[in-house]
Design a protein around this motif. Structure first.
Motif, PDB file in Angstrom:
ATOM      1  N   CYS A  74      14.785  15.603 -23.029  1.00  0.00           N
ATOM      2  CA  CYS A  74      13.848  15.424 -24.141  1.00  0.00           C
ATOM      3  C   CYS A  74      13.053  14.131 -23.995  1.00  0.00           C
ATOM      4  N   LEU A  75      13.720  13.049 -23.606  1.00  0.00           N
ATOM      5  CA  LEU A  75      13.056  11.746 -23.510  1.00  0.00           C
ATOM      6  C   LEU A  75      12.421  11.514 -22.144  1.00  0.00           C
ATOM      7  N   LYS A  76      12.893  12.266 -21.144  1.00  0.00           N
ATOM      8  CA  LYS A  76      12.479  12.052 -19.749  1.00  0.00           C
ATOM      9  C   LYS A  76      12.758  10.615 -19.318  1.00  0.00           C
ATOM     10  N   LYS A  77      13.878  10.103 -19.791  1.00  0.00           N
ATOM     11  CA  LYS A  77      14.321   8.758 -19.406  1.00  0.00           C
ATOM     12  C   LYS A  77      15.808   8.817 -19.095  1.00  0.00           C
ATOM     13  N   GLY A  78      16.258   7.888 -18.265  1.00  0.00           N
ATOM     14  CA  GLY A  78      17.688   7.805 -17.982  1.00  0.00           C
ATOM     15  C   GLY A  78      18.424   7.294 -19.208  1.00  0.00           C
ATOM     16  N   ILE A  79      19.495   7.982 -19.602  1.00  0.00           N
ATOM     17  CA  ILE A  79      20.304   7.540 -20.742  1.00  0.00           C
ATOM     18  C   ILE A  79      21.764   7.495 -20.308  1.00  0.00           C
ATOM     19  N   ALA A  80      22.518   6.603 -20.958  1.00  0.00           N
ATOM     20  CA  ALA A  80      23.924   6.466 -20.590  1.00  0.00           C
ATOM     21  C   ALA A  80      24.759   6.011 -21.771  1.00  0.00           C
ATOM     22  N   LEU A  81      25.995   6.464 -21.789  1.00  0.00           N
ATOM     23  CA  LEU A  81      27.006   5.837 -22.626  1.00  0.00           C
ATOM     24  C   LEU A  81      27.792   4.925 -21.693  1.00  0.00           C
ATOM     25  N   ALA A  82      28.069   3.724 -22.155  1.00  0.00           N
ATOM     26  CA  ALA A  82      28.741   2.770 -21.283  1.00  0.00           C
ATOM     27  C   ALA A  82      29.794   2.003 -22.076  1.00  0.00           C
ATOM     28  N   LEU A  83      30.922   1.767 -21.443  1.00  0.00           N
ATOM     29  CA  LEU A  83      32.004   0.999 -22.039  1.00  0.00           C
ATOM     30  C   LEU A  83      31.878  -0.430 -21.521  1.00  0.00           C
ATOM     31  N   VAL A  84      31.527  -1.341 -22.422  1.00  0.00           N
ATOM     32  CA  VAL A  84      31.263  -2.721 -21.988  1.00  0.00           C
ATOM     33  C   VAL A  84      32.044  -3.721 -22.845  1.00  0.00           C
ATOM     34  N   GLU A  85      32.165  -4.926 -22.344  1.00  0.00           N
ATOM     35  CA  GLU A  85      32.823  -5.998 -23.094  1.00  0.00           C
ATOM     36  C   GLU A  85      32.187  -6.116 -24.482  1.00  0.00           C
ATOM     37  N   SER A  86      33.025  -6.299 -25.508  1.00  0.00           N
ATOM     38  CA  SER A  86      32.524  -6.292 -26.892  1.00  0.00           C
ATOM     39  C   SER A  86      31.433  -7.333 -27.132  1.00  0.00           C
ATOM     40  N   GLU A  87      31.617  -8.524 -26.583  1.00  0.00           N
ATOM     41  CA  GLU A  87      30.620  -9.585 -26.809  1.00  0.00           C
ATOM     42  C   GLU A  87      29.262  -9.197 -26.241  1.00  0.00           C
ATOM     43  N   ILE A  88      29.313  -8.514 -25.104  1.00  0.00           N
ATOM     44  CA  ILE A  88      28.078  -8.050 -24.483  1.00  0.00           C
ATOM     45  C   ILE A  88      27.472  -6.914 -25.313  1.00  0.00           C
ATOM     46  N   ALA A  89      28.352  -6.045 -25.789  1.00  0.00           N
ATOM     47  CA  ALA A  89      27.892  -4.908 -26.588  1.00  0.00           C
ATOM     48  C   ALA A  89      27.137  -5.386 -27.821  1.00  0.00           C
ATOM     49  N   ASP A  90      27.663  -6.422 -28.449  1.00  0.00           N
ATOM     50  CA  ASP A  90      27.064  -6.927 -29.692  1.00  0.00           C
ATOM     51  C   ASP A  90      25.972  -7.957 -29.437  1.00  0.00           C
ATOM     52  N   GLY A  91      25.844  -8.420 -28.194  1.00  0.00           N
ATOM     53  CA  GLY A  91      24.889  -9.469 -27.884  1.00  0.00           C
ATOM     54  C   GLY A  91      23.485  -8.941 -27.628  1.00  0.00           C
ATOM     55  N   GLU A  92      22.656  -9.833 -27.151  1.00  0.00           N
ATOM     56  CA  GLU A  92      21.264  -9.435 -26.896  1.00  0.00           C
ATOM     57  C   GLU A  92      20.823  -9.756 -25.478  1.00  0.00           C
ATOM     58  N   GLN A  93      21.798 -10.134 -24.628  1.00  0.00           N
ATOM     59  CA  GLN A  93      21.452 -10.449 -23.242  1.00  0.00           C
ATOM     60  C   GLN A  93      20.871  -9.213 -22.558  1.00  0.00           C
ATOM     61  N   ALA A  94      19.965  -9.458 -21.626  1.00  0.00           N
ATOM     62  CA  ALA A  94      19.389  -8.343 -20.873  1.00  0.00           C
ATOM     63  C   ALA A  94      20.467  -7.695 -20.015  1.00  0.00           C
ATOM     64  N   LEU A  95      20.458  -6.370 -19.961  1.00  0.00           N
ATOM     65  CA  LEU A  95      21.450  -5.623 -19.184  1.00  0.00           C
ATOM     66  C   LEU A  95      20.756  -4.795 -18.107  1.00  0.00           C
ATOM     67  N   GLN A  96      21.513  -4.554 -17.044  1.00  0.00           N
ATOM     68  CA  GLN A  96      21.030  -3.657 -15.990  1.00  0.00           C
ATOM     69  C   GLN A  96      22.140  -2.684 -15.645  1.00  0.00           C
ATOM     70  N   ILE A  97      21.738  -1.566 -15.071  1.00  0.00           N
ATOM     71  CA  ILE A  97      22.716  -0.639 -14.510  1.00  0.00           C
ATOM     72  C   ILE A  97      22.526  -0.660 -12.997  1.00  0.00           C
ATOM     73  N   GLY A  98      23.633  -0.824 -12.279  1.00  0.00           N
ATOM     74  CA  GLY A  98      23.573  -0.837 -10.822  1.00  0.00           C
ATOM     75  C   GLY A  98      23.479   0.585 -10.295  1.00  0.00           C
ATOM     76  N   ILE A  99      22.324   0.907  -9.717  1.00  0.00           N
ATOM     77  CA  ILE A  99      22.120   2.237  -9.143  1.00  0.00           C
ATOM     78  C   ILE A  99      21.881   2.053  -7.645  1.00  0.00           C
ATOM     79  N   ARG A 100      22.860   2.413  -6.863  1.00  0.00           N
ATOM     80  CA  ARG A 100      22.812   2.112  -5.426  1.00  0.00           C
ATOM     81  C   ARG A 100      22.506   0.624  -5.223  1.00  0.00           C
ATOM     82  N   LYS A 101      21.411   0.285  -4.529  1.00  0.00           N
ATOM     83  CA  LYS A 101      21.159  -1.140  -4.281  1.00  0.00           C
ATOM     84  C   LYS A 101      20.280  -1.777  -5.361  1.00  0.00           C
TER      85      LYS A 101
END
Lengths: 127, 361
Positions: free
Chosen positions: B321-348
């Motif tokens: 529907c969105l034509k975008k990559g979406i994910a559910l991810a289990l992350v450290e709580s502080e990171i989950a609630d924070g606002e730091q920029a996140l990335q997903i490692g996809i191959r290199k």
């Protein structure tokens, strides 16, 4: 399924269109059907050197990630820059709009190892 | 490999079949994206006969279920369905399931296919080790076929094949009735986020209902839909899938399932560990991520923050529907609630992802 006679084929389900020492490469109708809906394509850059059998790029369907292997060695002289934006062209037009790269061959002798359309069709029927 | 009663029908419809939870199931017919969009815009029909059904009945059924499951069974009335889970004493999840209340002493649990035997053995073990004696626990999985009719046209399609008043059947309620002449439990539930029904019938009636629904539904855009679309549909709605968002090593509280974990209802299996984990503060949280660049996040890809791995993807896909990559991810709580920029490692590559409050669609 369609396998044009003017193309050559590999066991990795790629097609090759030969024009002198430059070949255009894509994936076959069989490959796109097996993959299902393609949603992401990663291609090399112009100028990259490719080696036969080494990864050339990546094709991702909804369900799976598949490497695409270089069918022949040589230098990438052109890439289909429309493809990453419209990866579904691999499904809808695997032999035309869905072409992936053009390679300037390092060794024209490598062409000997490719299958013709009827040989490829036999290959996938046995597989 | 086990086969559902509809196996032949799927083959005839040209489905691509795969092994799933010990069953040979259709992963796609026309294609995942087309099937996905059909469910969002019209309707799709899934064979979900691989799901397990376990009966719990008798005078102590209520007390036993209140002890075995995480949600509050007291909140259920006859004809109502509840989404709930079974936990281990560690607080990890045995399975998630839907609980059907026919009467105060008569319930049916609908469980994940791959977990059916494990769940049944687990319930049996709880029963043997407890003081509950006056109840029956029966694995009825082989007796049922189950179809899921999902999408905005579902009610219209089903209405012509049943006397049951569907307009009176609310979300997460069910009724016993007939569909295409077959005795059926009609449940207004599903796993797609669309309106729709899950239909439980005697296994022998599965083909008859399937064919009647397909015939009635085709003019309204109904298509057969496989496990591929089932997965992308549930993921756009951020519904948990056992083995991914929830496992024996993940607490329901970490997996956005606090709403079915009723820690105030009294003691239940796992409640002690869950209370302790909550008091100590949860270390991880499940969050929604949407890629802001091109790419497809997939299970077990790392989630990165300043080059450090802070979690992993539990499920990911390209949202049709969105034509975008979406994910559910289990992350450290502080990171989950924070606002730091996140990335997903996809191959290199490190692909930028932004936090999105689920559902995605």
């Amino acid at each position: 399924m369609d396998f044009p006679d003017e193309l050559k084929y590999t066991e990795e389900h790629e097609w090759v269109l030969i024009e002198n020492d430059v070949v255009t490469v894509g994936i076959t109708d069989f490959a796109q059907d097996q993959l299902g809906d393609v949603v992401f394509v990663e291609l090399p850059e112009t100028g990259d050197q490719l080696e036969t059998g080494k990864p050339l790029g990546v094709v991702e369907s909804v369900k799976a990630v598949s490497d695409v292997y270089a069918p022949l060695s040589g230098e990438v002289v052109e890439v289909n820059n429309d493809l990453p934006d419209e990866p579904e062209m691999l499904n809808t037009s695997p032999y035309e709009d869905g072409w992936m790269v053009k390679i300037k061959l390092a060794d024209v002798g490598e062409l000997e190892g490719l299958m013709d359309a009827s040989g490829y069709q036999e290959f996938i029927e046995q597989d | 490999m086990k086969k559902t009663v509809l196996n032949q029908v799927h083959h005839q419809a040209g489905a691509r079949m795969v092994e799933f939870g010990g069953w040979e199931m259709p992963v796609q017919y026309a294609g995942v994206i087309a099937e996905h969009m059909a469910v969002r815009e019209a309707a799709g029909l899934f064979d979900v006969s691989h799901m397990g059904e376990i009966e719990v009945s008798g005078p102590q059924a209520f007390d036993f279920l209140q002890y075995a499951t995480t949600n509050d069974v007291a909140a259920l009335v006859d004809g109502q369905v509840q989404y709930t889970a079974l936990c281990y004493p560690t607080g990890g999840v045995v399975d998630d399931l839907t609980l059907y209340r026919f009467a105060a002493d008569d319930y049916l649990l609908c469980v994940n296919a791959a977990n059916t035997d494990k769940d049944f053995e687990w319930l049996q073990k709880l029963l043997n080790e407890s003081d509950f004696i006056d109840l029956k626990l029966i694995n009825r999985s082989d007796e049922y076929a189950q179809l899921a009719l999902q999408g905005p046209q579902a009610e219209k399609i089903l209405a012509g094949l049943t006397q049951t008043d569907l307009s009176a059947l609310k979300y997460y309620c069910f009724a016993k009735g007939e569909v295409a002449g077959v005795a059926t439990i009609i449940s207004r539930t599903g796993y797609t986020g669309e309106d729709g029904f899950e239909l439980y019938c005697p296994a022998g009636g599965g083909v008859q209902i399937w064919q009647a629904l397909m015939q009635a539904g085709e003019p309204l855009g109904l298509v057969p839909t496989g496990l591929g679309a089932r997965d992308t549909l549930r993921l756009e709605k951020a519904y948990a899938l056992y083995g991914h968002e929830i496992t024996a090593d993940i607490l329901p509280l970490e997996a956005r399932l606090a709403w079915i974990t009723k820690l105030k209802k009294g003691e239940f299996v796992g409640s002690q560990a869950l209370l302790e984990a909550k008091a100590a503060g949860l270390k991880r949280k499940l969050i929604g991520l949407q890629l802001t660049e091109s790419g497809v996040p997939r299970e077990n890809y790392p989630v990165l923050c300043d080059g450090r791995e802070v979690g992993y993807v539990t499920s990911g896909t390209m949202s049709p529907c969105l034509k975008k990559g979406i994910a559910l991810a289990l992350v450290e709580s502080e990171i989950a609630d924070g606002e730091q920029a996140l990335q997903i490692g996809i191959r290199k590559r490190q692909v930028a992802a932004e936090r999105v409050k689920p559902p995605f669609v």
